[in-house]
Scaffold this active site. Structure first.
Site, PDB file in Angstrom:
ATOM      1  N   ARG A  69      30.520  13.189 -33.825  1.00 32.67           N
ATOM      2  CA  ARG A  69      30.721  14.256 -32.669  1.00 32.67           C
ATOM      3  C   ARG A  69      31.269  13.551 -31.338  1.00 32.67           C
ATOM      4  O   ARG A  69      31.991  14.074 -30.448  1.00 32.67           O
ATOM      5  CB  ARG A  69      29.274  15.057 -32.331  1.00 32.67           C
ATOM      6  CG  ARG A  69      29.401  15.946 -31.206  1.00 32.67           C
ATOM      7  CD  ARG A  69      28.231  16.979 -31.121  1.00 32.67           C
ATOM      8  NE  ARG A  69      28.140  17.839 -30.292  1.00 32.67           N
ATOM      9  CZ  ARG A  69      27.514  18.095 -29.115  1.00 32.67           C
ATOM     10  NH1 ARG A  69      26.541  17.395 -29.001  1.00 32.67           N
ATOM     11  NH2 ARG A  69      27.692  19.114 -28.287  1.00 32.67           N
ATOM     12  N   HIS A  73      34.189  14.667 -29.110  1.00 39.70           N
ATOM     13  CA  HIS A  73      34.163  15.000 -27.543  1.00 39.70           C
ATOM     14  C   HIS A  73      35.042  13.979 -26.667  1.00 39.70           C
ATOM     15  O   HIS A  73      35.492  14.569 -25.590  1.00 39.70           O
ATOM     16  CB  HIS A  73      32.894  15.043 -27.362  1.00 39.70           C
ATOM     17  CG  HIS A  73      32.123  16.324 -27.622  1.00 39.70           C
ATOM     18  ND1 HIS A  73      30.871  16.919 -26.654  1.00 39.70           N
ATOM     19  CD2 HIS A  73      31.973  17.213 -28.550  1.00 39.70           C
ATOM     20  CE1 HIS A  73      30.589  17.868 -27.384  1.00 39.70           C
ATOM     21  NE2 HIS A  73      31.147  18.174 -28.428  1.00 39.70           N
ATOM     22  N   ASP A  74      35.295  12.779 -27.084  1.00 37.35           N
ATOM     23  CA  ASP A  74      36.181  12.013 -26.445  1.00 37.35           C
ATOM     24  C   ASP A  74      37.644  12.727 -26.797  1.00 37.35           C
ATOM     25  O   ASP A  74      38.503  12.782 -25.696  1.00 37.35           O
ATOM     26  CB  ASP A  74      36.293  10.688 -27.400  1.00 37.35           C
ATOM     27  CG  ASP A  74      36.994   9.579 -26.678  1.00 37.35           C
ATOM     28  OD1 ASP A  74      37.486   9.916 -25.418  1.00 37.35           O
ATOM     29  OD2 ASP A  74      37.754   8.870 -27.157  1.00 37.35           O
ATOM     30  N   VAL A  77      39.028  15.673 -24.615  1.00 37.11           N
ATOM     31  CA  VAL A  77      39.418  15.610 -23.056  1.00 37.11           C
ATOM     32  C   VAL A  77      40.312  14.554 -22.743  1.00 37.11           C
ATOM     33  O   VAL A  77      39.584  13.292 -22.776  1.00 37.11           O
ATOM     34  CB  VAL A  77      37.809  15.514 -22.629  1.00 37.11           C
ATOM     35  CG1 VAL A  77      37.923  15.399 -20.915  1.00 37.11           C
ATOM     36  CG2 VAL A  77      36.756  16.419 -23.145  1.00 37.11           C
ATOM     37  N   GLY A  79      42.417  13.311 -24.362  1.00 39.14           N
ATOM     38  CA  GLY A  79      42.919  12.413 -25.283  1.00 39.14           C
ATOM     39  C   GLY A  79      41.727  11.426 -25.902  1.00 39.14           C
ATOM     40  O   GLY A  79      40.781  11.257 -25.129  1.00 39.14           O
ATOM     41  N   SER A  83      37.287   8.175 -22.522  1.00 43.85           N
ATOM     42  CA  SER A  83      36.829   8.690 -21.228  1.00 43.85           C
ATOM     43  C   SER A  83      35.561   9.195 -21.255  1.00 43.85           C
ATOM     44  O   SER A  83      34.536   9.250 -20.349  1.00 43.85           O
ATOM     45  CB  SER A  83      37.682   9.993 -20.600  1.00 43.85           C
ATOM     46  OG  SER A  83      37.671  11.036 -21.771  1.00 43.85           O
ATOM     47  N   ASN A 101      27.874  18.497 -22.901  1.00 42.26           N
ATOM     48  CA  ASN A 101      27.677  16.934 -23.433  1.00 42.26           C
ATOM     49  C   ASN A 101      25.970  16.650 -22.869  1.00 42.26           C
ATOM     50  O   ASN A 101      25.381  16.143 -23.615  1.00 42.26           O
ATOM     51  CB  ASN A 101      28.327  16.090 -22.714  1.00 42.26           C
ATOM     52  CG  ASN A 101      29.816  16.148 -23.112  1.00 42.26           C
ATOM     53  OD1 ASN A 101      30.110  16.573 -24.211  1.00 42.26           O
ATOM     54  ND2 ASN A 101      30.788  15.389 -22.366  1.00 42.26           N
ATOM     55  N   PRO A 170      34.869  23.260 -27.009  1.00 42.37           N
ATOM     56  CA  PRO A 170      34.951  24.633 -27.286  1.00 42.37           C
ATOM     57  C   PRO A 170      33.093  25.056 -27.163  1.00 42.37           C
ATOM     58  O   PRO A 170      32.473  24.216 -27.727  1.00 42.37           O
ATOM     59  CB  PRO A 170      35.196  24.967 -28.564  1.00 42.37           C
ATOM     60  CG  PRO A 170      35.637  23.704 -29.225  1.00 42.37           C
ATOM     61  CD  PRO A 170      35.827  22.644 -28.155  1.00 42.37           C
ATOM     62  N   HIS A 200      30.018  20.107 -39.126  1.00 39.28           N
ATOM     63  CA  HIS A 200      28.555  20.516 -38.939  1.00 39.28           C
ATOM     64  C   HIS A 200      27.886  20.776 -40.465  1.00 39.28           C
ATOM     65  O   HIS A 200      27.278  21.452 -40.563  1.00 39.28           O
ATOM     66  CB  HIS A 200      28.689  21.973 -38.245  1.00 39.28           C
ATOM     67  CG  HIS A 200      29.267  22.064 -36.929  1.00 39.28           C
ATOM     68  ND1 HIS A 200      29.713  23.058 -36.255  1.00 39.28           N
ATOM     69  CD2 HIS A 200      29.157  20.996 -36.072  1.00 39.28           C
ATOM     70  CE1 HIS A 200      29.922  22.751 -35.179  1.00 39.28           C
ATOM     71  NE2 HIS A 200      29.750  21.477 -34.929  1.00 39.28           N
ATOM     72  N   THR A 201      28.277  19.936 -41.206  1.00 40.21           N
ATOM     73  CA  THR A 201      27.350  19.876 -42.593  1.00 40.21           C
ATOM     74  C   THR A 201      26.414  18.689 -42.241  1.00 40.21           C
ATOM     75  O   THR A 201      25.532  18.462 -43.236  1.00 40.21           O
ATOM     76  CB  THR A 201      28.363  19.178 -43.706  1.00 40.21           C
ATOM     77  OG1 THR A 201      27.610  19.034 -44.766  1.00 40.21           O
ATOM     78  CG2 THR A 201      29.066  18.020 -43.190  1.00 40.21           C
ATOM     79  N   THR A 258      21.723  20.678 -47.071  1.00 41.84           N
ATOM     80  CA  THR A 258      21.625  19.236 -47.170  1.00 41.84           C
ATOM     81  C   THR A 258      21.845  18.583 -45.609  1.00 41.84           C
ATOM     82  O   THR A 258      23.114  18.213 -45.299  1.00 41.84           O
ATOM     83  CB  THR A 258      22.745  18.845 -47.940  1.00 41.84           C
ATOM     84  OG1 THR A 258      23.999  19.442 -47.703  1.00 41.84           O
ATOM     85  CG2 THR A 258      22.322  19.299 -49.351  1.00 41.84           C
TER      86      THR A 258
END
Ligand code: HEM
Ligand SMILES: *[C@@H]1O[C@H](CO)[C@@H](O)[C@H](O)[C@H]1NC(C)=O
Ligand SMILES: *[C@@H]1O[C@H](CO)[C@@H](O)[C@H](O)[C@H]1NC(C)=O
Length: 339
Positions: A69, A73-74, A77, A79, A83, A101, A170, A200-201, A258
């Site tokens: 994740r 998230h890097d 924002v 690229g 950051s 975050n 998002p 999201h597995t 799982t």
């Protein structure tokens, strides 16, 4: 004959001129990422990252998900420029404080640890942004997911964007339309959205992230009664651990089948109305043309297909607005720009 040679020479000159011109226009910002970037400067870089991702995931099994994740998230924002790793400091307002975050993103200490060992082996050579990309790859592989070659050579940003983190990552209650445009802004298409949502597995979400979804009084599907029943049972269980108010930070697995494995169960879940987040659910409920649904079915029934698509899409994500050449810097400490 002579005439032919003459033309040939002109042709060669023309080609040379073209090549030279192409080189000229290939300015610093166009330097592409490559696979063997650290071959000379830090040959053990990928080994060091992998070893520490392994250690960290043994210590804390959820860490694999958290590291994946972090890369996402890097990249969303400004690229993939690390950051997201910057702490508050003088002019910098950390992205860590932004809504998506705060109290949620984790794994920073693991990145610090990896960076520490990399600085021991090859000081100031391996960027924090590349560490994030390698760690995400290894985290997925470690949990049984696909493996891919990571393109490298990213450089680290000199700033963070708190507002960007609030704007571009998002939210879990986004509509399908919003998700699609969020991804499009990053140069990612609907196919990438579906494949990457398969992340999201594994991992977990807090009650605050899925409360709206389990209390909104919207029917999952009026077309499929049995599906709706299964959905209400699922929702009842979630309501028992996530009350209408309070317990904001209680966790539930994103993939209840799982939770610690990287597999294609996520897609089975959302087809059964058992995706945890609203953003998971809308992939099958708001897709009026049925194109997404088709892909979800394909991924649910063919894990190789999902793995291949995931690998392609995450490589694409890893290329978003990268800094290369002499843009940015190689941070010595991922939390601060070099002074
Ligand atoms: C499609 C839009 C997406 C939305 C709205 C979304 C939203 C979320 C939210 C709300 C959480 C739970 C956070 C919390 O409650 O603390 C979460 C967890 C997670 N997300 Fe996403 N996400 C999206 C796409 C992605 C992508 C593209 C990736 C990776 C490439 C990803 C990887 C993960 C992982 C692995 C977790 C679990 C983290 C952990 O357990 O620490 N997500 N996501
Ligand atoms: C999504 O959740 C946020 C924060 O809880 C809220 O402010 C916003 O109104 C919600 N948006 C939608 C479309 O429900
Ligand atoms: C959900 O389904 C029930 C039963 O078919 C119906 O009475 C109700 O109006 C629906 N609710 C919504 C929000 O669509």
């Amino acid at each position: 004959m002579e005439n032919f040679n003459f033309n040939g020479i002109f042709l060669i000159i023309a080609i040379l001129a073209l090549i030279l011109h192409a080189n000229e226009t290939l300015s610093e910002e166009d330097v592409p990422l490559v696979y063997d970037y650290y071959k000379e400067t830090c040959p053990l870089a990928e080994d060091i990252v992998r070893r520490h991702v392994e250690i960290a995931s043994v210590r804390d099994p959820r860490m694999a998900a958290s590291l994946l994740r972090l890369h996402f998230h890097d990249c969303f924002v400004m690229g993939c420029d690390a950051s997201v790793l910057l702490d508050d400091y003088e002019g910098t307002v950390s992205e860590k404080q932004a809504v998506p975050n705060f109290n949620s993103l984790r794994g920073f200490e693991v990145i610090d640890e990896i960076k520490y060992y990399l600085e021991e082996s090859c000081p100031c050579k391996v960027s924090c942004a590349d560490i994030l990309a390698i760690a995400a790859r290894d985290a997925v592989g470690l949990r049984g997911g696909p493996r891919w070659e990571v393109l490298l050579g990213r450089r680290d940003s000199l700033e963070a964007s708190f507002s960007g983190a609030n704007q571009f990552i998002p939210a879990p209650n986004s509509s399908l339309e919003t998700l699609i445009s969020n991804f499009e802004l990053q140069g990612l298409d609907v196919g990438d959205l579906i494949a990457l949502s398969g992340s999201h597995t594994m991992g977990k979400a807090r009650c605050v992230s899925f409360r709206q979804r389990i209390y909104d009084d919207v029917n999952y599907s009026r077309k499929h009664r049995d599906k709706y029943k299964r959905y209400t049972t699922f929702r009842r269980i979630l309501r028992s651990i996530c009350p209408e108010s309070g317990k904001d930070h209680t966790l539930a697995p994103l993939d209840h089948m799982t939770p610690a494995k990287f597999d294609n169960h996520y897609f089975l879940n959302i087809l059964q109305g058992k995706g945890l987040l609203g953003s998971d659910t809308v992939l099958v409920t708001e897709d009026h043309e049925g194109e997404i649904l088709k892909k979800v079915w394909a991924f649910a029934s063919d894990h190789e297909l999902f793995f291949d698509s995931f690998a392609k899409s995450i490589v694409k994500m890893g290329n978003i607005n990268v800094l290369t050449g002499d843009q940015g810097e190689i941070r010595r400490n991922c939390r601060f720009v070099n002074t």
